[in-house]
Design a protein around this motif. Structure first.
Motif, short mmCIF file in Angstrom:
data_model
loop_
_atom_site.label_atom_id
_atom_site.label_comp_id
_atom_site.label_asym_id
_atom_site.label_seq_id
_atom_site.Cartn_x
_atom_site.Cartn_y
_atom_site.Cartn_z
N ASN A 146 6.80 17.09 -1.18
CA ASN A 146 5.89 17.98 -1.90
C ASN A 146 5.47 17.38 -3.23
N TYR A 147 6.44 16.77 -3.91
CA TYR A 147 6.16 16.15 -5.21
C TYR A 147 5.09 15.06 -5.04
N ILE A 148 5.29 14.25 -4.01
CA ILE A 148 4.35 13.14 -3.79
C ILE A 148 2.97 13.67 -3.39
N LEU A 149 2.95 14.67 -2.51
CA LEU A 149 1.65 15.22 -2.09
C LEU A 149 0.91 15.81 -3.28
N ASN A 150 1.64 16.49 -4.16
CA ASN A 150 1.01 17.04 -5.37
C ASN A 150 0.50 15.91 -6.26
N SER A 151 1.29 14.82 -6.32
CA SER A 151 0.87 13.66 -7.14
C SER A 151 -0.42 13.06 -6.59
N VAL A 152 -0.52 13.01 -5.26
CA VAL A 152 -1.73 12.45 -4.64
C VAL A 152 -2.94 13.31 -5.03
N LYS A 153 -2.73 14.62 -4.95
CA LYS A 153 -3.83 15.53 -5.32
C LYS A 153 -4.22 15.35 -6.78
N LYS A 154 -3.18 15.21 -7.62
CA LYS A 154 -3.43 15.07 -9.06
C LYS A 154 -4.19 13.76 -9.35
N ILE A 186 -7.11 6.36 0.01
CA ILE A 186 -7.04 6.22 1.47
C ILE A 186 -5.59 6.51 1.83
N TYR A 187 -5.40 7.49 2.71
CA TYR A 187 -4.06 7.98 2.97
C TYR A 187 -3.73 7.86 4.46
N THR A 188 -2.63 7.18 4.77
CA THR A 188 -2.20 7.14 6.18
C THR A 188 -0.85 7.84 6.28
N SER A 189 -0.64 8.52 7.38
CA SER A 189 0.63 9.21 7.57
C SER A 189 0.86 9.48 9.05
N HIS A 190 2.12 9.61 9.40
CA HIS A 190 2.45 10.03 10.77
C HIS A 190 2.67 11.54 10.81
N TYR A 191 2.57 12.16 9.62
CA TYR A 191 2.76 13.61 9.57
C TYR A 191 1.38 14.28 9.51
N MET A 192 0.96 14.84 10.63
CA MET A 192 -0.37 15.41 10.73
C MET A 192 -0.59 16.56 9.74
N LEU A 202 -17.07 1.75 8.45
CA LEU A 202 -16.43 2.87 7.77
C LEU A 202 -16.95 2.99 6.35
N LYS A 203 -17.07 4.24 5.89
CA LYS A 203 -17.48 4.45 4.50
C LYS A 203 -16.52 5.45 3.86
N VAL A 204 -16.05 5.13 2.67
CA VAL A 204 -15.19 6.06 1.93
C VAL A 204 -15.92 6.39 0.64
N ARG A 205 -16.15 7.71 0.44
CA ARG A 205 -16.94 8.10 -0.73
C ARG A 205 -16.06 8.31 -1.95
N GLU A 206 -16.69 8.20 -3.09
CA GLU A 206 -15.96 8.37 -4.36
C GLU A 206 -15.36 9.78 -4.44
N GLY A 207 -14.10 9.85 -4.85
CA GLY A 207 -13.45 11.15 -5.04
C GLY A 207 -12.82 11.72 -3.79
N GLU A 208 -12.87 10.98 -2.69
CA GLU A 208 -12.29 11.49 -1.44
C GLU A 208 -10.80 11.18 -1.34
N ILE A 209 -10.10 12.04 -0.59
CA ILE A 209 -8.78 11.62 -0.07
C ILE A 209 -9.04 11.41 1.42
N GLU A 237 1.63 5.59 4.39
CA GLU A 237 2.80 6.43 4.69
C GLU A 237 3.75 6.55 3.50
N PRO A 238 3.27 7.14 2.41
CA PRO A 238 4.10 7.18 1.20
C PRO A 238 5.25 8.17 1.26
N THR A 239 5.27 9.01 2.31
CA THR A 239 6.32 10.05 2.34
C THR A 239 7.34 9.81 3.46
N VAL A 240 7.28 8.63 4.07
CA VAL A 240 8.16 8.42 5.21
C VAL A 240 9.64 8.42 4.79
N GLY A 241 10.43 9.16 5.54
CA GLY A 241 11.88 9.17 5.36
C GLY A 241 12.40 9.83 4.10
N ILE A 242 11.70 10.84 3.57
CA ILE A 242 12.23 11.50 2.37
C ILE A 242 12.36 13.01 2.58
#
Lengths: 376, 311
Positions: free
Chosen positions: B171-179, B188-194, B24-31, B160-165
């Motif tokens: 939305n706040y967390i997703l915006n924070s991730v983008k920021k 590197i982001y894992t989630s059960h929410y597609m 696996l390769k993860v490039r700089e600046g990726e989500i 899974e940073p947004t589980v159970g909220i």
């Protein structure tokens, strides 16, 4: 520096946990007070001796014997015995039965007839013992006079037979210092609660796993040994602090005797806390989850019992004796008793050596398990 | 530049192969979306990247350096947001962030400043002196993130940073991730929410049975399954719909009924819509809506792994 960061965090968490203070401070102090008060008599070596009144009937005709009896009465009255001469028609036996006198004696040239009251056993035994001594002394003097009636010998015998006093001489070891019940429980409860430090210690790493903070700690640039050391350091400090408060409070509020060798006492208690923390940690690695806590709880109860935490154990042979010798509480209690009551500061050394040696062994075991384990 | 490179990564627990020769390769600046059903090997991989688990075989390189040889360097440059809340309830929000940031060598004024920055970033600066027990689930999740970013890592792993909220906190967390990403962090982001993954991830890898089975942008992944279609039929019925006859219709591969909605996964080239509707009418199911869609990420995942992401 990371060790201090970890230790600081642990201290913060411990100091904010009210349960720690209730259990480690209030619990032993309450036990010292309750057990120390309830079992006062079990630790008292003093016997209360009541009035000693002897009623006697004097039928002595022999002048030498009469003179000797007079001297005996005089000497004995100084020791606190009251002598009352019975009237001719007085029934001495009845007065004793009625508890008016401790004992009744009938004196004649042939000897002494003695009737003691069973109701006052101690006083009765004392008077009986003194009369026996008096009779033996007089008989000895009479026998010696028969064997050598020379004037110098008579003079010596007269002095010897007439010198009464010091009938009972008490000699005891450590007669000045003996622990009372509060003193005893101040020591035993303090050492017991010091060993209870193994319970929170057993949860030191487990708590991080339960809180999931083990993931963060494991992912941070802090080595396992730093985490381990910081935690041991903080737990030892908190528990020793609690123990120090128990010692101070018991001394100031309950007037418990802690002697004057403060450094020796502090070192014994500190090394005992270190031993307890090491034991708790080792158990947390050797047993899974709740099993460690259950095992520790059983061990604490056994070593407390055989270590004399709840009451003194004087068994000198057999299995219980063998087990009791393995109790760290027993070492600590014996060491502290010697330091305080025999003024032997050096009695701390074997206890400290044992505690430190065992702690080192347990910490090595924990360290090996920790290294083997993946994650924290 | 690759921030993370994984080569031949293998992890065994006894005889069980949890991660199987992963590359696996993860490039700089990726989500980077890292998807897998439970037990697929996702967490094991993350734990090896975070140095929580030992590597059985293979190599992980962070910013070009082997993490086994440069473990401290790797740890200094990674921030981890665990799936479960990893905070101390007995410590205030400030103390939590301060403590974890302090483990990364920050001291004094710099440590204080970074702690406040992290709390401000997640919107908890005003509640810094409060204990987490007074926080809502969403606020605790935000604190969980603050503890991972105060030391300014190059790579942040969010499990899974947004589980159970609630949606607002999500939305706040997703915006924070983008920021965070805009600020230069690789994530590197894992989630059960597609839908979250679709929204924020630039590239995605799907892991199954310890292997990467697909990797690429969401468009690339969707294009791999042009031969299927999704049919969604809204209905009203007091009785559960009998799915058996629908499964027997030509071209139908999978059928699920959920919240008065039938989800039918079918071959694209077979025109079976009429047959499906007739079957539902015959079963006295009242049809409310009908929608035929091109495959989404959920479909891609289902097709590739045979499992739902939440399985």
């Amino acid at each position: 520096m990371n060790i201090l960061q970890i230790a600081r965090k642990e201290l913060l968490i411990h100091l904010r946990d009210k349960r720690t203070f209730i259990f480690m401070i209030a619990f032993p102090l309450v036990l010292i007070l309750i057990l120390g008060t309830a079992l006062t008599n079990a630790f008292s070596s003093n016997l209360a001796v009541g009035d000693m009144n002897l009623l006697y009937k004097d039928n002595i005709r022999n002048g030498q014997l009469a003179s000797s009896w007079g001297q005996f009465v005089q000497a004995s009255q100084q020791e606190g015995i009251t002598f009352t001469k019975a009237a001719a028609d007085e029934d001495g036996l009845k007065t004793v039965q009625d508890d008016q006198y401790t004992a009744y004696a009938e004196l004649s040239d042939d000897g002494i007839k003695y009737y003691g009251s069973p109701k006052n056993a101690i006083e009765n035994n004392i008077i009986q013992g003194m009369l026996t001594v008096y009779a033996d002394k007089f008989n000895l003097a009479a026998a010696a006079f028969k064997a050598d009636p020379s004037p110098s010998s008579v003079a010596n015998i007269t002095v010897a037979s007439g010198s009464f006093g010091n009938f009972i001489q008490e000699t005891s070891l450590n007669k000045d210092k003996q622990p009372g019940s509060i003193d005893y429980y101040a020591i035993s409860m303090t050492t017991m609660i010091a060993f209870y430090a193994c319970l929170p210690a057993s949860a030191l790493i487990q708590n991080e796993r339960t809180r999931r903070t083990a993931i963060r700690l494991g992912a941070s640039p802090v080595s396992k040994i730093e985490i381990f050391t910081g935690k041991v350091l903080a737990t030892t400090i908190v528990n020793f602090l609690c123990i120090a408060i128990v010692v101070l409070f018991s001394r100031l509020a309950f007037k418990a005797e802690w002697g004057s060798h403060y450094i020796s006492i502090a070192l014994v208690l500190l090394t005992e806390v270190v031993l307890a923390v090491s034991f708790g940690l080792a158990c947390s690695y050797l047993f899974n989850g709740g099993a460690a806590r259950a095992f520790i709880f059983i061990v604490i109860q056994v070593i407390s019992f055989v270590g004399g935490a709840y009451f003194p154990i004087d068994i000198t042979s057999g299995v219980v004796h063998q087990i009791s010798q393995l109790s760290p509480l027993r070492w600590a209690n014996q060491g502290l008793t010697q330091i305080i009551y025999s003024d032997q500061a050096s009695a701390a050394i074997p206890v400290i050596v044992l505690n430190v040696g065992l702690s080192a062994a347990l910490l090595i075991v924990s360290g090996l398990y920790m290294r083997k384990r993946e994650g924290l | 530049m690759n921030v993370l490179e994984i080569q031949g990564l293998t992890k065994k627990f006894g005889d069980f192969l949890a991660v199987d020769n992963m590359n696996l390769k993860v490039r700089e600046g990726e989500i980077f979306g890292f998807l897998g059903a439970n037990g697929a090997g996702k967490s094991t991989t993350i734990n090896m990247i975070s140095s929580l688990l030992r590597i059985t075989k293979g190599e992980i390189r962070l910013l070009g350096k082997d993490i086994a040889k440069h473990n401290r360097f790797a740890k200094m440059n990674i921030g981890i947001v665990p799936q479960d809340l990893a905070i101390y309830e007995e410590m205030t929000a400030y103390e939590n962030v301060h403590f974890f940031a302090g483990l990364y060598g920050l001291r004094g004024a710099e440590l204080k400043e970074r702690t406040f920055e992290a709390l401000e970033f997640v919107g908890l600066a005003e509640r810094a002196k409060e204990y987490p027990k007074n926080f809502s689930g969403g606020m605790k999740r935000r604190l969980n993130i603050a503890c991972a970013i105060a030391h300014k890592p190059k790579l942040i792993i969010m499990d899974e940073p947004t589980v159970g909220i609630d949606p607002q906190s999500r939305n706040y967390i997703l915006n924070s991730v983008k920021k965070l990403n805009q600020m230069g962090c690789t994530i590197i982001y894992t989630s059960h929410y597609m839908e979250e993954v679709e929204e924020i991830c630039t590239r995605i890898a799907i892991v199954d049975h310890g292997k990467i089975i697909a990797e690429g942008t969401k468009e690339q992944l969707k294009s791999t399954i042009t031969d299927t279609k999704d049919i969604r039929i809204g209905y009203k019925s007091d009785q559960p719909v009998n799915l058996k006859p629908i499964r027997l219709i030509q071209g139908v591969e999978r059928v699920m009924a959920q919240d008065q909605m039938l989800l039918i996964h079918s071959k694209a080239e077979v025109n079976n819509l009429n047959a499906i509707i007739q079957q539902l009418i015959q079963d006295e199911v009242e049809i409310r809506s009908l929608d035929e869609q091109a495959p989404n990420l959920e479909t891609v995942f289902l097709t590739l792994t045979g499992r739902n992401l939440r399985d």
